[in-house]
Design a protein around this motif. Structure first.
Motif, PDB file in Angstrom:
ATOM      1  N   VAL B  31      42.274 -11.328 -12.277  1.00  0.00           N
ATOM      2  CA  VAL B  31      42.512 -11.446 -10.840  1.00  0.00           C
ATOM      3  C   VAL B  31      43.794 -12.219 -10.570  1.00  0.00           C
ATOM      4  O   VAL B  31      44.610 -11.819  -9.735  1.00  0.00           O
ATOM      5  CB  VAL B  31      41.308 -12.133 -10.159  1.00  0.00           C
ATOM      6  CG1 VAL B  31      41.603 -12.380  -8.687  1.00  0.00           C
ATOM      7  CG2 VAL B  31      40.061 -11.286 -10.314  1.00  0.00           C
ATOM      8  N   SER B  46      40.773 -10.708  -4.054  1.00  0.00           N
ATOM      9  CA  SER B  46      39.389 -10.445  -4.467  1.00  0.00           C
ATOM     10  C   SER B  46      38.730  -9.410  -3.561  1.00  0.00           C
ATOM     11  O   SER B  46      37.978  -8.548  -4.021  1.00  0.00           O
ATOM     12  CB  SER B  46      38.578 -11.745  -4.444  1.00  0.00           C
ATOM     13  OG  SER B  46      38.848 -12.507  -5.607  1.00  0.00           O
ATOM     14  N   LYS B  50      37.292  -5.753  -4.566  1.00  0.00           N
ATOM     15  CA  LYS B  50      35.939  -5.324  -4.240  1.00  0.00           C
ATOM     16  C   LYS B  50      35.953  -3.919  -3.625  1.00  0.00           C
ATOM     17  O   LYS B  50      35.120  -3.068  -3.957  1.00  0.00           O
ATOM     18  CB  LYS B  50      35.307  -6.323  -3.267  1.00  0.00           C
ATOM     19  CG  LYS B  50      33.818  -6.204  -3.128  1.00  0.00           C
ATOM     20  CD  LYS B  50      33.260  -7.354  -2.298  1.00  0.00           C
ATOM     21  CE  LYS B  50      31.741  -7.451  -2.414  1.00  0.00           C
ATOM     22  NZ  LYS B  50      31.217  -8.628  -1.667  1.00  0.00           N
TER      23      LYS B  50
END
Lengths: 114, 114
Positions: B31, B46, B50
């Motif tokens: 990430v 993030s 997702k």
DNA sequence: TGGCTATATAACCGTATAGATATATTGTTT
DNA sequence: AAACAATATATCTATACGGTTATATAGCCA
């Protein structure tokens, strides 16, 4: 006619709009004809058509009082080309992966291709 | 993992997410590595990840304290197939158009293929 | 011209999306 | 166990989106 990848992908993310394209693959159609299969108001369809046109996916004509739409495949070709950069991920063995990676450069490549 | 055309096209409509995919075409990345090129907060990245994962475009791993992402090309194949229905519009002459139109049936076809 | 038909635009509403900051979670290390 | 590192989740805000109804526009016809 924006025809950016943003606009094209965004336009295609709606099932009503994809269905309209599917209908237009059969040939030119009026707004009323395009609206017919849906339980949506006419203005809603007009809005969808505007989105599709601004993405460069369709074009409007003029015939008497109607404004028939037809496919404008250039935009679809655009995203087909974009996807082409990733095609090897499912089409070919991963052995040749390193060989082509120079083509896929991420953010900058994406913007320049827009 | 939705992996519907809606979710896939929608995920791809954002340039940050396309850039992330471009980066992942080079190989697995954490990430932090994915966030690095952007002037965005870590939570924003993030969230993008997702969205990509729920569209079936990437998958998460687990390595020590990090959760590296990698490409999951099935979803891209899905839209490539969808676009394939229209490919003849720019690839071939329009003479053969009627021959293949039975393949492109609009709304119902689109939904069944979802 | 007046009215009809086809389509577009305006105004509004509810929900989704992309971003931020703050905080929680989970695994590693000492 | 405590501190740290990497990442996820919660909450909030502003804007975009998809739908509606009401109204405007443009071309055709009596």
């Amino acid at each position: 006619m924006k025809s950016s990848l943003d606009a094209i992908f965004s336009a295609l993310s709606d099932p009503t709009r994809r269905a309209i394209l599917g209908r237009l693959a059969h040939g030119k159609a009026t707004v009323a004809e395009l609206a017919d299969p849906f339980e949506l108001s006419q203005p809603a369809i007009s809005k969808h058509l505007k989105v599709l046109e601004q993405a460069g996916l369709i074009r409007s004509g003029r015939e008497a009082t109607s404004r028939p739409r037809e496919l404008e495949p250039d935009a679809l070709k655009k995203i087909s080309d974009w996807i082409g950069d990733y095609r090897r991920f499912w089409d070919q063995s991963f052995d040749r992966l390193d060989g082509y990676l120079s083509k896929v450069q991420g953010y900058e490549d994406d913007k320049s291709g827009d």
